[in-house]
Structures are given as structure tokens and as C-alpha cells.
Write an enzyme that holds these catalytic residues in place. Sequence first.
Site, mmCIF file in Angstrom:
data_model
loop_
_atom_site.group_PDB
_atom_site.id
_atom_site.type_symbol
_atom_site.label_atom_id
_atom_site.label_comp_id
_atom_site.label_asym_id
_atom_site.label_seq_id
_atom_site.Cartn_x
_atom_site.Cartn_y
_atom_site.Cartn_z
ATOM 1 C CG ASP A 1 -1.985 1.039 1.062
ATOM 2 O OD1 ASP A 1 -2.288 1.443 0.007
ATOM 3 O OD2 ASP A 1 -3.079 0.948 2.053
ATOM 4 C CG HIS B 1 -8.507 -0.796 -6.005
ATOM 5 N ND1 HIS B 1 -9.596 -0.111 -5.769
ATOM 6 C CD2 HIS B 1 -7.738 -0.297 -5.331
ATOM 7 C CE1 HIS B 1 -9.447 0.862 -4.651
ATOM 8 N NE2 HIS B 1 -8.145 0.735 -4.524
HETATM 9 FE FE1 N7H Z 1 -7.257 1.842 -2.900
HETATM 10 N N1 N7H Z 1 -6.002 -2.974 -2.424
HETATM 11 O O1 N7H Z 1 -5.374 -3.684 -1.477
HETATM 12 O O2 N7H Z 1 -6.412 -3.704 -3.189
HETATM 13 N N2 N7H Z 1 -5.426 0.744 -3.336
HETATM 14 N N3 N7H Z 1 -7.876 0.206 -1.708
HETATM 15 N N4 N7H Z 1 -8.720 2.650 -2.324
HETATM 16 N N5 N7H Z 1 -6.371 3.196 -4.060
HETATM 17 C C1 N7H Z 1 -4.358 0.925 -4.075
HETATM 18 O O3 N7H Z 1 -1.026 2.598 -4.976
HETATM 19 C C2 N7H Z 1 -7.368 -1.073 -1.292
HETATM 20 C C3 N7H Z 1 -9.931 2.544 -1.706
HETATM 21 C C4 N7H Z 1 -7.097 4.451 -4.501
HETATM 22 O O4 N7H Z 1 -2.379 6.231 -8.272
HETATM 23 C C5 N7H Z 1 -3.577 -0.092 -4.173
HETATM 24 O O5 N7H Z 1 -1.020 2.608 -2.709
HETATM 25 C C6 N7H Z 1 -8.188 -1.791 -0.383
HETATM 26 C C7 N7H Z 1 -10.907 3.634 -1.493
HETATM 27 C C8 N7H Z 1 -6.210 5.360 -5.003
HETATM 28 O O6 N7H Z 1 -2.180 4.087 -9.159
HETATM 29 C C9 N7H Z 1 -3.835 -1.053 -3.500
HETATM 30 C C10 N7H Z 1 -9.002 -0.817 -0.202
HETATM 31 C C11 N7H Z 1 -10.515 4.375 -2.628
HETATM 32 C C12 N7H Z 1 -5.058 4.586 -5.269
HETATM 33 C C13 N7H Z 1 -5.366 -0.689 -2.900
HETATM 34 C C14 N7H Z 1 -8.938 0.498 -0.809
HETATM 35 C C15 N7H Z 1 -9.037 4.073 -2.954
HETATM 36 C C16 N7H Z 1 -5.266 3.353 -4.736
HETATM 37 C C17 N7H Z 1 -2.169 -0.034 -4.939
HETATM 38 C C18 N7H Z 1 -10.239 -0.951 1.012
HETATM 39 C C19 N7H Z 1 -11.166 5.790 -2.952
HETATM 40 C C20 N7H Z 1 -3.963 5.105 -6.348
HETATM 41 C C21 N7H Z 1 -0.845 0.468 -4.345
HETATM 42 C C22 N7H Z 1 -10.058 -1.782 2.093
HETATM 43 C C23 N7H Z 1 -12.188 5.871 -3.206
HETATM 44 C C24 N7H Z 1 -4.035 4.594 -7.552
HETATM 45 C C25 N7H Z 1 -1.039 1.998 -4.007
HETATM 46 C C26 N7H Z 1 -2.808 4.832 -8.405
HETATM 47 C C27 N7H Z 1 -4.027 2.226 -4.772
HETATM 48 C C28 N7H Z 1 -6.200 -1.526 -2.214
HETATM 49 C C29 N7H Z 1 -9.784 1.530 -0.877
HETATM 50 C C30 N7H Z 1 -8.366 4.793 -3.849
HETATM 51 C C31 N7H Z 1 -3.309 -2.359 -3.446
HETATM 52 C C32 N7H Z 1 -8.087 -3.212 0.114
HETATM 53 C C33 N7H Z 1 -12.174 3.654 -0.773
HETATM 54 C C34 N7H Z 1 -6.695 6.538 -5.553
#
Ligand code: N7H
Length: 462
Positions: A193, A335
Site C-alpha cells: 500500500d 482497482h
Molecule cells: Fe485503494 N488494495 O489492497 O487492493 N488501493 N484500496 N482505495 N487506491 C491502491 O498505489 C485497497 C480505496 C485508491 O495512483 C493499491 O498504494 C483496499 C478507496 C487510489 O495508481 C492497493 C481498499 C479509494 C489509489 C489498494 C482500498 C481508493 C489506490 C495500490 C479498501 C477511493 C492509487 C497500491 C479496503 C475511493 C492508484 C498503492 C494509483 C491504490 C487496495 C480502498 C483509491 C493495493 C484493500 C475507498 C486513488
Amino acid sequence: MAQQWFLPQNEITVSEEEIQGDILVGLQKRAEVFVFFQIAQLPIFKTALHQIVPHLAFTRGTRIYEETRAGDVVKANIAFTFDGLKALGQFAAVPATLDASFKAGAKDEATALGDDLNDWLPSFKGVLHGVLLVAAWNKDTDAALQAAEARATVLKGYFGTSFLEIHREVGRVRTSISDGTQHEGHEHFGFADGVSQPGTKGLTLPVAENGAQSFPGQDLVEPGDFLLGNYKRQDGHVSTPPEPWMANGSYMVFRRLRQDVNAFATYAQAHWHGFAASEAQFKARLVGRWEDGTPLVRDPTDKNLTENEDHPEKNNDFAFGAEDLKQEKCPFAAHIRRIYPRDDLKDDMSERRRIIRAGIAYGRDTDADKGLLFVCYQSSIIDKFEFIQKSWANNPTFKPDAVGIVAPPQPGIDLIIGQGGAPRDQTWSNDKKIPVAPKFVTATGGGYFFSPSRAGLAHLAT
Ligand code: N7H
């Protein structure tokens, strides 16, 4: 927190001493305590608010610590709900330009986001006035947590009986080891993350793409997308604050997201055959990155630990549309492709929806209740967080529109965070439809807050 380098201090144009430290740089943390409160006795609360401002962290402090990483650290911020600001005597007349969702509050917006309020913890359904955030960095997570708790007690002490603690959440960076894999800094599904984060113009050092990017692939975004004030936004407008004291502040979204780790693992185990070369690749296709952070469009067949994790010069250096027009490498609804579609969308539309994330995992691996304390900052909740969740993550027909893209009529919802009534499936390349998935992430609470500037806090304290 994704790594970033900063401009020399004399070239920084955002008001570093004014903006609370969690917004643009992030409070450095291995543990974080969120204390949700109501204001009980106004005069006492205001006096204490005045007294604690010198004990809060602002951007200059978090930036300098980020550059030096000198020793252990504990840092605090404070933010208020609309009800809290009303209790502090603001908004006798509500300005027309105040974010309508902030005014309505997270609970009233939850159903439209696809949440079921029956899943929400009772504390988040009642009245909240604010949240005190205390984060600590120490290489020992337990020591970090102790330090954060101790500082929270000291800060609460200033307020005495005027601070009614309603609820507390405790976040900790995961440190466990399973299957020989160190989960340091990985969220509960196992993925790294904090890999991608926008840079902020006027704060982040431009190093790539003729000054348009920080690290390669890390675009620099106008400060007005994250802050209210005399700052330009990506859409060319200025992020004029609804009232002058709100300048250099930011709207903070908090979401308590429970993760069903077993459901995620079981679904991948049962269905990867026929859709991917391995279970790990199937999971990566749901997220858009391998567990170590390697982007799927860069390496669709294998992760590459040595090249990507902690390699900010490489792990964001990719495009979607230009590299994968037919979602052969990474599904459109994965995602990271869904919530930041990059060049999948024309006219800079992805860049207008950027948020800065500042969340932390909660719960130990052995706990039934574990997940993510999601936090993000933006200059508009409606146009950023809510738009991303409703119009992109929850929307099965959302499609990239860049020239040359070949998308099915219904790519499907983001199966990681998508909520609501749409079918929980996705259509991958060659029109392969993956089986309907259970809900992996459930919102169990939330709050919409405003994180004021130093001057804003002084205004609220009078
Ligand atoms: Fe996400 N996951 O583990 O699958 N997210 N996210 N997220 N997320 C990202 O770049 C995850 C949530 C964004 O710039 C990664 O840090 C999980 C919400 C955005 O390329 C991983 C949950 C929202 C990015 C996860 C969750 C977002 C991002 C890749 C809930 C907004 C950057 C690692 C439990 C509404 C994307 C990283 C980019 C990345 C996960 C929630 C948004 C692995 C498990 C609610 C903008």
C-alpha cells in the site's frame, strides 16, 4: 506513504506553516490513533484549542522529517465535521459554495455510496464534532502505538471535560510474516500500500517529464485540487474557500473499511483456473498490481520484487491506454485502473479526480474485524472521493474513452471497493466474464471532516 522529494524550501509556494501535516505529506506512522469526539463546553474547548495548536504538525515539520527521518516521532492533527464547526459558532448562514456532502455529513451520504447503514458501528451514526489524529513512527510498532496513545492522552488533557470521546480507532502498519512473506506496509489482502500518490505543484520536486512529474509516472497536480485557498486547480479554476478562514484547509474523508480476507482468498482460489495463469495473477488482475506493487501493465506475467517495491522511480512509470488498449494485461475494472484511470480517459479527466490518501490498516491478522482506516484529502468531497466511489468504482458500465480503446459494454464494478446493487462481476479481455464475487470490503463507519489551517484554527478558537 509513497515516497516523494521536495523543492528547496525557498521555492515552496504552498503555505507550509499553515497547512496541517497530514494533508500533503502525511504524518509519518507505524501506528495511528483516531479519537472521535463531541464538544461539550464551548468556552473551555476554545481555550484548549488555542493551546494545542503549537502541538500540532504542519507541512513544514512533516516535510523536514520526511527528508531526514531523524529518530522516532509523534505528530497530531485535528479536523471538524460540519456539526462541529456549527458547535464552534460557524456557518450561521451556510455559504452556497460549501461542499454540500460535507454539510450533509458522511452518514447521510452513505446510502448513495452503496453502504448499508446496518453495517455501520453505532458511534458513526450519532453526532460527531471532530477527530483528533495522533500518528507515531518508531521501528517497533507496539512502541509507536504506545507513543501515539500517550500523546492522545496529553492532548485530550488540555480539553478536560469539554472533550467527550465518542469513539476510538487504532491503526497499525502490518508487520506479520506468513508463507515466508513479510507483510510490512501491506494491506490485509496482502498488497503493498502507499505505492502511488500524486505530487503537489509548489511542494514536490519535479524530476521527470520536463517538470510535469515527480518520479516517473507520478504526476504533479495543482494544489487547488487538495487545498482550499488561492490555489489553481487542474480544471483551471481557483479553489476559492467558502469563507476566508477556510483557506489552506482541506476536506478529509474517513472510512472504516472492513476487509473479508477469507472471502477474497477463497474466491481467487476457486476461480483463477480458466481466467489466469496462477492464483496470484488472478488476484493481481482484481487490483491492477502484483502484491509487491509491480504494475500489471508493466509486467502482466510475473511480479518482480527487486525492481518495484520501494522503487519510486519505476513502480508508477506506466500508462494504461497507451500500453493496454484491449485490457489484455490489466482489466479496465481492476482497482487501480478504475480509481485512477490515467490516460484511459481523454482531456485530463483522470487528473481532475486526484485525492491524497493517508490511511492505515487496522486489526491484527488473527482478528475477525480487520481492514483499512481509509483517509483521503481533497478540495471537494463531491467531485473527488464521492465521484470516484459512485461514478467509477460502483458503476459497471464505466468505460475508458481514450482513442483506440476497445471496451466491452459492461466492464463491471471495482470488485475491491465497489458497493451497491450492481452485479459483482467483471468482463475481461476477449469478453471473458469472471464469476460473481462476494463483497470483499464493507464500510462500517465514516466521517466527513474539514482540516483547518493554523490561522483557521486560531479563528475557530476565538
Ligand atoms: Fe485503494 N488494495 O489492497 O487492493 N488501493 N484500496 N482505495 N487506491 C491502491 O498505489 C485497497 C480505496 C485508491 O495512483 C493499491 O498504494 C483496499 C478507496 C487510489 O495508481 C492497493 C481498499 C479509494 C489509489 C489498494 C482500498 C481508493 C489506490 C495500490 C479498501 C477511493 C492509487 C497500491 C479496503 C475511493 C492508484 C498503492 C494509483 C491504490 C487496495 C480502498 C483509491 C493495493 C484493500 C475507498 C486513488
